[in-house]
Enzyme design. Structure first.
Site, mmCIF file in Angstrom:
data_model
loop_
_atom_site.group_PDB
_atom_site.id
_atom_site.type_symbol
_atom_site.label_atom_id
_atom_site.label_comp_id
_atom_site.label_asym_id
_atom_site.label_seq_id
_atom_site.Cartn_x
_atom_site.Cartn_y
_atom_site.Cartn_z
ATOM 1 N N GLY A 357 0.830 -1.199 0.000
ATOM 2 C CA GLY A 357 0.000 0.000 0.000
ATOM 3 C C GLY A 357 0.864 1.248 0.000
ATOM 4 O O GLY A 357 1.972 1.253 -0.550
ATOM 5 N N SER A 358 0.366 2.267 0.661
ATOM 6 C CA SER A 358 1.032 3.572 0.591
ATOM 7 C C SER A 358 2.395 3.585 1.266
ATOM 8 O O SER A 358 3.168 4.530 1.064
ATOM 9 C CB SER A 358 0.145 4.634 1.234
ATOM 10 N N THR A 359 2.707 2.574 2.079
ATOM 11 C CA THR A 359 4.043 2.564 2.682
ATOM 12 C C THR A 359 5.101 2.489 1.583
ATOM 13 O O THR A 359 6.235 2.922 1.760
ATOM 14 C CB THR A 359 4.223 1.370 3.627
#
Lengths: 672, 386
Positions: A357-359
């Protein structure tokens, strides 16, 4: 004829004088009526007899000489060979299993030890009535009737001097009671064995693994493995360092009789117990992490040292008690473990692969800076979506973020910004940076069966899926969705590398442990990542914004204690496709979805922001949003780690002589 | 007829005092030494205990020795006259146990007399020698060449041998045939006749093989290749050879034989007692025992050659040869030279029956020695002077 018969007196046969000197008196008596022909005939008979007797005697002499020759052959010429065979018969070499090495945490707290395990045995030949003895025994300690039947059967099948186990795992109280009643229990023996014990139980199940009996296919020809009751490591640290933990077997030379009964011990060579393995884990942090994750159905978290790669806590939830494997696990328990929807047997920290995801945006941003395609101040406009060809790619925020630079893109986790970057970069440059940060390959942590995750490239898609890379896929990947898969440990490693700028790899032991040698690790063993410090500072700045600036996605989960602040990045990865129809009618909230369709919640962070020391990655399966679910856990873990100063120097097996020394240190620590 | 031997009338009569004087006490001593070695080995076999073997063996030896001396002191002519009767009684008893065995006592080979178990086959060993000796005593050298006259003694040998073989007791049957054959040989039966019978016997082996019991077949097969089945039938011989070989030159010491004391050696108190001796006293001990046996056998020959009557000569060599066969078959068997046959080592192995047979036959031998100069007519009922 008649006269002849009467006259058939045998007469003095011609007797050699040497044989009859003493009895001249008798043969010298007058014999007047002897038929001379009889004389003649009987002397014929005598001559024949003498000749043949001598031949017979000679034959017997030859045969007796033959016996002597055979005796000489066996007892002199072949003596050495037969002596060896006699010793082979008589001397039996028995292996003495060495005590398994103990495992401790970084400060010496015991994590895996050998517990005295008392069993009760019965020897048939010493018990006049096995059934009666067992009945008496069942009045003293608890023994079910089936056991009595089984033991009676076993006792009959074995040789009379072979002890048969009646019961395992006696409590000290039971041992004492049996001891007191010993006179009424002929043939009963109490035997102390060792069994593996994990004092922390479920807290470390996945990392330590467990030991169990050797399976047929694991036999290597090492006779130690064939000893009944010998246990080897089946997973986790127990498996990775099995050879070091096993130790060296001792031998005992015993004299046995033809039935295999031991008569006496001739010689004994003590073995060497297994090496002590000191882990990098801090058991207090580990326990805390377990408790913290236990609030969720299924989750994993890793805390590690950003400079030396020490894993300080690694946890996977739900968990199980490894002690239940030591003495054979029951069918019921095993079935419940393997059928559990949250897979308690799997170590999700290294085996669970999740879309980051956004990590992943931290990685894409660093790739873009390193590739020089943007400057941190460069801004992109986010209208809430980006159109590529005839496909539309949405930002998580429907209305869009407006104009965003790098700092804000991380702080608000704007998707469109990264769609833009990815178009400038292309998938292969993103993938190259991801690999540099430790994604897409196993981290090499010292645990068995680690998964590698997946970082896609154009080439990968062509060779693996046989299809050409689509431009839209680059966009999806840039926000950590699509093909990209990572393990929590990989995310922690990436965070550590971003924090320290060094190519650290995670490991679980304080020392380099090899079967014959333990060597201290070198703190400065990791090379520089080769990434510009200034660029890393921009990433740190963005991650700082996420947690420590108002309206940052994880601002609510910031560490408020001064000096301990963390910088992080949220991630919420979809596990289902959101249809056009759903977008128009309103996206269904996580709480309204079945558990397994909810989003994964992720969070990566390091702390303190200035001069980072700890990196942390948290994945809560189907937990909902990264900011709401994963970030608070990371906050708590990093706070706890800093409060405990988990990364302070611990003991090292290199500097200690024996396991007992470690246990002494531990007791002292507990006392103080 | 007994009146013929009244004192003063029988010139060959030997007074009792004279008999005691003439008795071969050196031979008695040799037999005592051999039995003494047996007691020591039985003591060792019981791990240093007189129980359960050594003490009983001593008591049997004492009884046997008394019986031996009584037999030795009896006039040889009395034994001659009792020969056929003894044979007939032995044969009847042998048939008796055979019938009894068939009725359902299994392979029982003895008659229980309460204090003593009488084996008719053992009795037969002696009475066969006696009756054959008596038969050939009555034949001239020319008559021994006549085939019809050889048929009765041949039947005398074959009848008990066949009965014993049926029991089945291969060892005793072989001893009977060999003991009988020796008398034929000494009586002067022609060489070619032996060759003929031997050839016939060899030709009959394939036929006889079918009549052997499975365990007997196995014994022969095991002998041919003992390592083939080291834990089964070949185990005894393999372990026996290991025990002997590991004894070496001087042995492992009294009561220190590992093979014997750790029970690797089977039947160490009976058939394999020589192995135990060889293990504990080595080659030196084994050769010493062999020399003692040889000395006893030489005594037998000397007695035979010094005897004035054909009956005594034949009986002397007959019993000496039986003794030799015991010694040879047992030692050759434990050293793996011949198949395993259940023949004990005379005087040393534990067991009362064979000890009794041996001592009775030595009683006869000594009686022959004492009455060496007694002349007996071919009919055996007269001294030929009246």
């Amino acid at each position: 004829m008649l006269a002849e018969q009467f006259a058939s007196r045998a007469g003095p046969d011609k007797i050699p004088t040497f044989l009859s000197t003493r009895h001249v008196f008798y043969i010298s008596q007058p014999n007047t009526d002897i038929d001379p022909s009889m004389w003649h005939r009987d002397s014929d008979r005598y001559r024949m007899f003498t000749r043949r007797a001598i031949m017979l005697g000679a034959g017997q002499g030859v045969l007796l000489t033959g016996l002597a020759a055979r005796m000489y052959y066996l007892q002199v010429m072949e003596s050495n060979r037969y002596s060896t065979l006699a010793d082979d018969n008589r001397i039996s070499h028995r292996l003495l299993p060495p005590p398994r090495g103990i495992i401790t945490d970084r400060f010496g707290a015991p994590l895996a030890i050998n517990r005295q395990n008392y069993h009760i045995l019965i020897v048939r030949e010493q018990s006049p009535d096995v059934r009666k003895t067992l009945t008496v025994l069942s009045q003293i300690i608890e023994i079910d009737p089936e056991t009595i039947d089984r033991v009676e059967g076993d006792v009959q099948r074995r040789r009379s001097f072979v002890p048969v186990t009646v019961r395992d795992n006696l409590t000290w109280d039971e041992v004492a009671r049996v001891g007191v009643n010993a006179p009424d229990l002929p043939g009963i023996i109490i035997d102390a064995g060792r069994s593996r014990d994990y004092p922390e139980g479920p807290h470390l199940a996945h990392t330590l693994g467990y030991v169990a009996a050797v399976a047929e296919k694991e036999l290597t020809g090492d006779p130690l493995l064939e000893l009944p009751g010998f246990r080897i490591g089946k997973s986790g640290i127990e498996k990775t360092y099995d050879m070091s933990l096993r130790g060296r077997a001792g031998t005992s030379q015993v004299e046995v009789n033809a039935l295999g009964r031991v008569i006496r011990e001739l010689d004994r060579e003590e073995g060497q117990s297994g090496e002590t393995v000191v882990l990098t884990l801090d058991i207090e942090l580990q326990r805390f992490a377990n408790q913290r994750l236990a609030e969720h159905e299924s989750a994993a978290a890793v805390v590690m040292d950003v400079y030396n790669g020490d894993v300080l806590a690694m946890t996977s939830h739900p968990t199980y008690d490894p002690n239940s494997f030591t003495n054979g696990i029951s069918h019921k328990l095993w079935d419940s473990l393997i059928n559990n929807e949250y897979s308690p047997l799997s170590n999700k920290a290294i085996n669970g692969t999740y879309s980051p995801g956004s990590t992943f945006k931290t990685c894409v941003a660093l790739a873009a800076l390193e590739a020089g395609v943007i400057t941190p101040e460069q801004r992109f406009f986010c209208p809430g979506h980006l159109d590529l060809g005839n496909a539309r790619f949405h930002c998580w925020k429907r209305g869009g973020h407006g104009w965003v630079n790098m700092h804000d893109s991380m702080k608000h986790s704007c998707d469109v910004y990264y769609y833009e970057l990815s178009q400038k970069l292309g998938i292969d440059k993103i993938a190259a940076m991801a690999k540099r940060l430790g994604l897409g390959d196993p981290t090499g942590v010292d645990l068995p069966s680690e998964r590698s995750g997946l970082i896609p490239t154009k080439e990968w898609k062509e060779t693996q899926l046989g299809k050409r890379w689509q431009g839209g896929e680059t966009l999806i990947c840039s926000i950590g969705q699509g093909y990209v898969l990572t393990t929590p440990l990989q995310l922690a490693t990436m965070t550590a590398r971003l924090a320290s700028g060094k190519a650290v790899t995670p490991h679980l032991t304080r020392d380099h442990v090899a079967p014959d040698e333990i060597a201290a690790r070198n703190d400065a063993e990791f090379p520089d990542l080769g990434v510009s410090r200034a660029h890393l500072a921009h990433i740190h700045d963005g991650m700082n914004g996420v947690t420590n600036e108002l309206r940052g996605t994880a601002y609510r989960s910031r560490i408020k204690i001064k000096g301990l602040e963390m910088a992080g990045k949220t991630g919420t990865s979809q596990v289902r496709r959101i249809s056009m129809h759903e977008r128009q009618t309103g996206i269904i909230g996580n709480d309204d979805l079945p558990w397994k369709y909810r989003d994964h919640a992720l969070f990566i962070a390091f702390a303190p922001v200035e001069n980072p020391r700890y990196a942390c990655a948290v994945v809560v399966e189907h937990g909902g949003s990264g900011s709401g679910v994963a970030a608070p856990i990371a906050r708590d873990l990093l706070t706890k780690a800093q409060e405990l100063k988990s990364s302070r120097p611990g003991v090292s097996a290199v500097n200690i002589q024996s396991a007992s020394q470690i246990l002494r240190t531990t007791t002292k620590k507990q006392e103080s | 007829m007994a009146s013929r031997y009244r004192i003063g009338q029988d010139p060959d009569y030997v007074p009792l005092g004279r008999r005691l004087l003439l008795m071969n006490w050196t031979l008695v001593l040799l037999l005592c030494i051999l039995s003494g070695i047996g007691f020591a080995m039985l003591y060792s076999a019981a791990n240093g205990s007189l129980q359960p073997w050594a003490e009983r063996q001593m008591m049997r030896f004492a009884a046997g020795l008394t019986l031996m001396i009584l037999i030795a002191l009896t006039d040889i002519r009395i034994w001659l006259r009792m020969s056929y009767a003894a044979y007939v009684i032995s044969l009847i008893l042998l048939v008796g146990v055979e019938i009894k065995g068939d009725i359902g006592m299994g392979a029982q080979r003895w008659i229980n007399l309460g204090f003593f178990q009488l084996q008719p086959s053992e009795l037969m060993k002696i009475s066969l020698v006696l009756s054959l000796a008596r038969y050939f005593h009555g034949l001239t050298i020319e008559e021994t060449g006549r085939i019809p006259l050889l048929i009765p003694p041949l039947l005398m040998v074959l009848a008990p041998a066949a009965l014993v073989l049926r029991q089945p007791d291969l060892g005793t049957a072989l001893l009977l045939v060999a003991g009988g054959g020796v008398i034929f040989w000494l009586a002067g039966v022609r060489m070619w006749k032996f060759a003929l019978v031997l050839g016939g016997a060899l030709a009959a082996i394939p036929i006889g093989w079918q009549f052997l019991r499975d365990y007997q077949k196995n014994r022969v097969l095991t002998f041919l290749n003992p390592e083939n089945d080291p834990l089964g039938a070949g185990y005894h011989i393999t372990q026996s050879k290991i025990a002997l070989g590991s004894g070496g030159l001087f042995g492992k010491g009294f009561m220190l034989g590992s093979q014997s004391h750790l029970n690797f050696l089977p039947e160490k108190q009976t058939d394999f007692i020589f192995t135990m001796l060889g293990e504990e006293f080595g080659l030196v001990g084994g050769i010493a025992l062999l020399l003692l046996y040889t000395l006893v056998i030489v005594y037998g020959y000397v007695i035979a050659l010094r005897c004035a009557n054909q009956f005594g000569r034949l009986v002397a060599i007959g019993v000496t040869t039986t003794f030799f066969l015991y010694v040879f078959i047992n030692i050759a068997m434990v050293m793996g030279l011949i198949p395993v046959v259940g023949v004990p080592l005379p005087l040393v192995s534990y067991g009362g029956t064979v000890m009794m047979t041996i001592l009775v036959s030595f009683g006869l031998l000594m009686s022959i020695s004492i009455h060496r100069d007694v002349r007996i007519s071919r009919q055996g009922n007269d001294d030929g002077r009246h």
